[in-house]
Design a protein around this motif. Structure first.
Motif, PDB file in Angstrom:
ATOM      1  N   ASP A 112     -59.156-117.863 -61.948  1.00  0.00           N
ATOM      2  CA  ASP A 112     -59.365-118.479 -60.641  1.00  0.00           C
ATOM      3  C   ASP A 112     -60.840-118.445 -60.263  1.00  0.00           C
ATOM      4  O   ASP A 112     -61.368-119.417 -59.703  1.00  0.00           O
ATOM      5  CB  ASP A 112     -58.532-117.772 -59.575  1.00  0.00           C
ATOM      6  N   GLU A 113     -61.509-117.325 -60.535  1.00  0.00           N
ATOM      7  CA  GLU A 113     -62.936-117.206 -60.227  1.00  0.00           C
ATOM      8  C   GLU A 113     -63.744-118.190 -61.061  1.00  0.00           C
ATOM      9  O   GLU A 113     -64.689-118.819 -60.567  1.00  0.00           O
ATOM     10  CB  GLU A 113     -63.400-115.775 -60.481  1.00  0.00           C
ATOM     11  N   THR A 114     -63.373-118.344 -62.327  1.00  0.00           N
ATOM     12  CA  THR A 114     -64.054-119.304 -63.192  1.00  0.00           C
ATOM     13  C   THR A 114     -63.870-120.718 -62.680  1.00  0.00           C
ATOM     14  O   THR A 114     -64.839-121.493 -62.584  1.00  0.00           O
ATOM     15  CB  THR A 114     -63.516-119.188 -64.633  1.00  0.00           C
ATOM     16  N   ALA A 115     -62.642-121.084 -62.346  1.00  0.00           N
ATOM     17  CA  ALA A 115     -62.368-122.443 -61.874  1.00  0.00           C
ATOM     18  C   ALA A 115     -63.097-122.734 -60.570  1.00  0.00           C
ATOM     19  O   ALA A 115     -63.625-123.842 -60.376  1.00  0.00           O
ATOM     20  CB  ALA A 115     -60.858-122.632 -61.698  1.00  0.00           C
ATOM     21  N   ALA A 116     -63.148-121.758 -59.679  1.00  0.00           N
ATOM     22  CA  ALA A 116     -63.833-121.956 -58.399  1.00  0.00           C
ATOM     23  C   ALA A 116     -65.315-122.207 -58.622  1.00  0.00           C
ATOM     24  O   ALA A 116     -65.921-123.085 -57.979  1.00  0.00           O
ATOM     25  CB  ALA A 116     -63.623-120.738 -57.511  1.00  0.00           C
ATOM     26  N   TYR A 117     -65.947-121.438 -59.526  1.00  0.00           N
ATOM     27  CA  TYR A 117     -67.358-121.684 -59.797  1.00  0.00           C
ATOM     28  C   TYR A 117     -67.569-123.020 -60.506  1.00  0.00           C
ATOM     29  O   TYR A 117     -68.495-123.761 -60.183  1.00  0.00           O
ATOM     30  CB  TYR A 117     -67.964-120.564 -60.647  1.00  0.00           C
ATOM     31  N   PHE A 118     -66.698-123.346 -61.461  1.00  0.00           N
ATOM     32  CA  PHE A 118     -66.877-124.578 -62.227  1.00  0.00           C
ATOM     33  C   PHE A 118     -66.899-125.795 -61.310  1.00  0.00           C
ATOM     34  O   PHE A 118     -67.653-126.755 -61.547  1.00  0.00           O
ATOM     35  CB  PHE A 118     -65.754-124.713 -63.262  1.00  0.00           C
ATOM     36  N   ARG A 119     -66.111-125.763 -60.242  1.00  0.00           N
ATOM     37  CA  ARG A 119     -66.067-126.886 -59.304  1.00  0.00           C
ATOM     38  C   ARG A 119     -67.396-127.075 -58.574  1.00  0.00           C
ATOM     39  O   ARG A 119     -67.673-128.163 -58.059  1.00  0.00           O
ATOM     40  CB  ARG A 119     -64.931-126.696 -58.294  1.00  0.00           C
ATOM     41  N   THR A 120     -68.228-126.029 -58.501  1.00  0.00           N
ATOM     42  CA  THR A 120     -69.512-126.144 -57.796  1.00  0.00           C
ATOM     43  C   THR A 120     -70.621-126.675 -58.700  1.00  0.00           C
ATOM     44  O   THR A 120     -71.703-127.002 -58.206  1.00  0.00           O
ATOM     45  CB  THR A 120     -69.954-124.779 -57.234  1.00  0.00           C
ATOM     46  N   ARG A 121     -70.381-126.769 -60.010  1.00  0.00           N
ATOM     47  CA  ARG A 121     -71.410-127.240 -60.934  1.00  0.00           C
ATOM     48  C   ARG A 121     -71.626-128.740 -60.784  1.00  0.00           C
ATOM     49  O   ARG A 121     -70.692-129.487 -60.470  1.00  0.00           O
ATOM     50  CB  ARG A 121     -71.008-126.926 -62.381  1.00  0.00           C
ATOM     51  N   PRO A 122     -72.852-129.217 -61.011  1.00  0.00           N
ATOM     52  CA  PRO A 122     -73.070-130.666 -61.013  1.00  0.00           C
ATOM     53  C   PRO A 122     -72.159-131.348 -62.036  1.00  0.00           C
ATOM     54  O   PRO A 122     -71.791-130.757 -63.062  1.00  0.00           O
ATOM     55  CB  PRO A 122     -74.543-130.793 -61.415  1.00  0.00           C
ATOM     56  N   HIS A 123     -71.807-132.584 -61.755  1.00  0.00           N
ATOM     57  CA  HIS A 123     -70.884-133.322 -62.626  1.00  0.00           C
ATOM     58  C   HIS A 123     -71.367-133.340 -64.069  1.00  0.00           C
ATOM     59  O   HIS A 123     -70.585-133.117 -65.010  1.00  0.00           O
ATOM     60  CB  HIS A 123     -70.724-134.756 -62.103  1.00  0.00           C
ATOM     61  N   GLY A 124     -72.648-133.567 -64.275  1.00  0.00           N
ATOM     62  CA  GLY A 124     -73.192-133.608 -65.624  1.00  0.00           C
ATOM     63  C   GLY A 124     -73.059-132.288 -66.342  1.00  0.00           C
ATOM     64  O   GLY A 124     -72.791-132.245 -67.559  1.00  0.00           O
ATOM     65  N   SER A 125     -73.239-131.186 -65.622  1.00  0.00           N
ATOM     66  CA  SER A 125     -73.095-129.863 -66.231  1.00  0.00           C
ATOM     67  C   SER A 125     -71.642-129.568 -66.589  1.00  0.00           C
ATOM     68  O   SER A 125     -71.364-128.891 -67.586  1.00  0.00           O
ATOM     69  CB  SER A 125     -73.628-128.786 -65.291  1.00  0.00           C
ATOM     70  N   GLN A 126     -70.712-130.086 -65.781  1.00  0.00           N
ATOM     71  CA  GLN A 126     -69.300-129.931 -66.110  1.00  0.00           C
ATOM     72  C   GLN A 126     -68.979-130.648 -67.422  1.00  0.00           C
ATOM     73  O   GLN A 126     -68.305-130.089 -68.298  1.00  0.00           O
ATOM     74  CB  GLN A 126     -68.431-130.493 -64.978  1.00  0.00           C
ATOM     75  N   ASP A 160     -62.310-135.186 -60.693  1.00  0.00           N
ATOM     76  CA  ASP A 160     -62.274-133.760 -60.999  1.00  0.00           C
ATOM     77  C   ASP A 160     -62.310-133.522 -62.504  1.00  0.00           C
ATOM     78  O   ASP A 160     -61.594-134.187 -63.270  1.00  0.00           O
ATOM     79  CB  ASP A 160     -61.005-133.124 -60.421  1.00  0.00           C
ATOM     80  N   VAL A 161     -63.140-132.564 -62.908  1.00  0.00           N
ATOM     81  CA  VAL A 161     -63.233-132.171 -64.309  1.00  0.00           C
ATOM     82  C   VAL A 161     -62.697-130.744 -64.412  1.00  0.00           C
ATOM     83  O   VAL A 161     -63.229-129.837 -63.774  1.00  0.00           O
ATOM     84  CB  VAL A 161     -64.695-132.221 -64.818  1.00  0.00           C
ATOM     85  N   PRO A 162     -61.655-130.500 -65.190  1.00  0.00           N
ATOM     86  CA  PRO A 162     -61.137-129.132 -65.311  1.00  0.00           C
ATOM     87  C   PRO A 162     -62.090-128.255 -66.116  1.00  0.00           C
ATOM     88  O   PRO A 162     -62.838-128.742 -66.966  1.00  0.00           O
ATOM     89  CB  PRO A 162     -59.808-129.323 -66.045  1.00  0.00           C
TER      90      PRO A 162
END
Length: 208
Positions: A112-126, A160-162
């Motif tokens: 959950d902590e990983t997913a929450a942070y991943f959502r804050t990354r710029p789209h290109g970084s995702q 959304d990018v998982p």
């Protein structure tokens, strides 16, 4: 080449009881001082035979539980942390004549902590996290770019990018934290907070 350091130093009488509080103060000064990427840290790990390796990673969060960064679990550091879950972090704030070293055990963050942070990354970084098999050999730059372009078509901007299943966070739980302040005549201040078995911190002054 030698740099001149400051006369004012680091005194035991001015220390907070918890090292994370002092780290927070120093980090804030690094940010306000205009240092480029003050959250950049050198992460050192070792394999099962004790052979070390280092690389620069960005600190994403810190609190009383530890220091968190994110990466590909299949990367070189991820594989090393699997067999030897210990790491050292170095913050080289040279412009402030300061360094902080954190040494401790490492554990993965929750999904959950990983997913929450991943959502804050710029789209290109995702997309980049999916495109790069970190530390693995790739045939060419063109191949890497093609992977990215395919992902960009699959996940256009705004969609959304998982988080990749092999990508996530690590938390370094410190066993000791050392604060290094440059001083005149190479007589630098080195104060190390060492965690006792009770969980309390003991401060030790080390010779420079």
């Amino acid at each position: 080449m030698r740099a001149r350091y400051r006369a004012a130093g680091l005194s035991e009488t001015e220390l907070p009881a918890e090292p994370v509080a002092l780290f927070g103060d120093w980090f804030a000064e690094a940010v306000s001082g205009g240092l480029g990427e003050p959250n950049a840290m050198v992460v050192s790990t070792a394999d099962g035979e004790g052979r070390p390796s280092s690389r620069t990673v960005l600190l994403k969060h810190f609190d009383d539980r530890g220091f968190v960064f994110f990466t590909n679990y299949a990367s070189a550091k991820g594989r090393e942390l699997t067999v030897n879950p210990h790491a050292s972090l170095l913050f080289p704030w040279h412009d402030l004549a300061r360094q902080v070293i954190v040494s401790g055990t490492v554990e993965r963050t929750g999904r959950d902590e990983t997913a929450a942070y991943f959502r804050t990354r710029p789209h290109g970084s995702q997309l980049g996290a999916w495109a790069s098999d970190q530390s693995q050999q790739v045939g060419s730059r063109g191949e890497l770019d093609r992977r990215y372009e395919e992902l960009a078509r699959r996940y256009p901007e705004g969609e959304d990018v998982p988080a990749p299943p092999t990508w996530g966070g690590y938390r370094v739980r410190p066993e000791w934290i050392e604060f290094w302040q440059g001083r005149d005549n190479r007589l630098h201040d080195r104060l190390r907070f060492v965690r006792r078995g009770t969980g309390a911190w003991e401060v030790r002054r080390l010779c420079p």
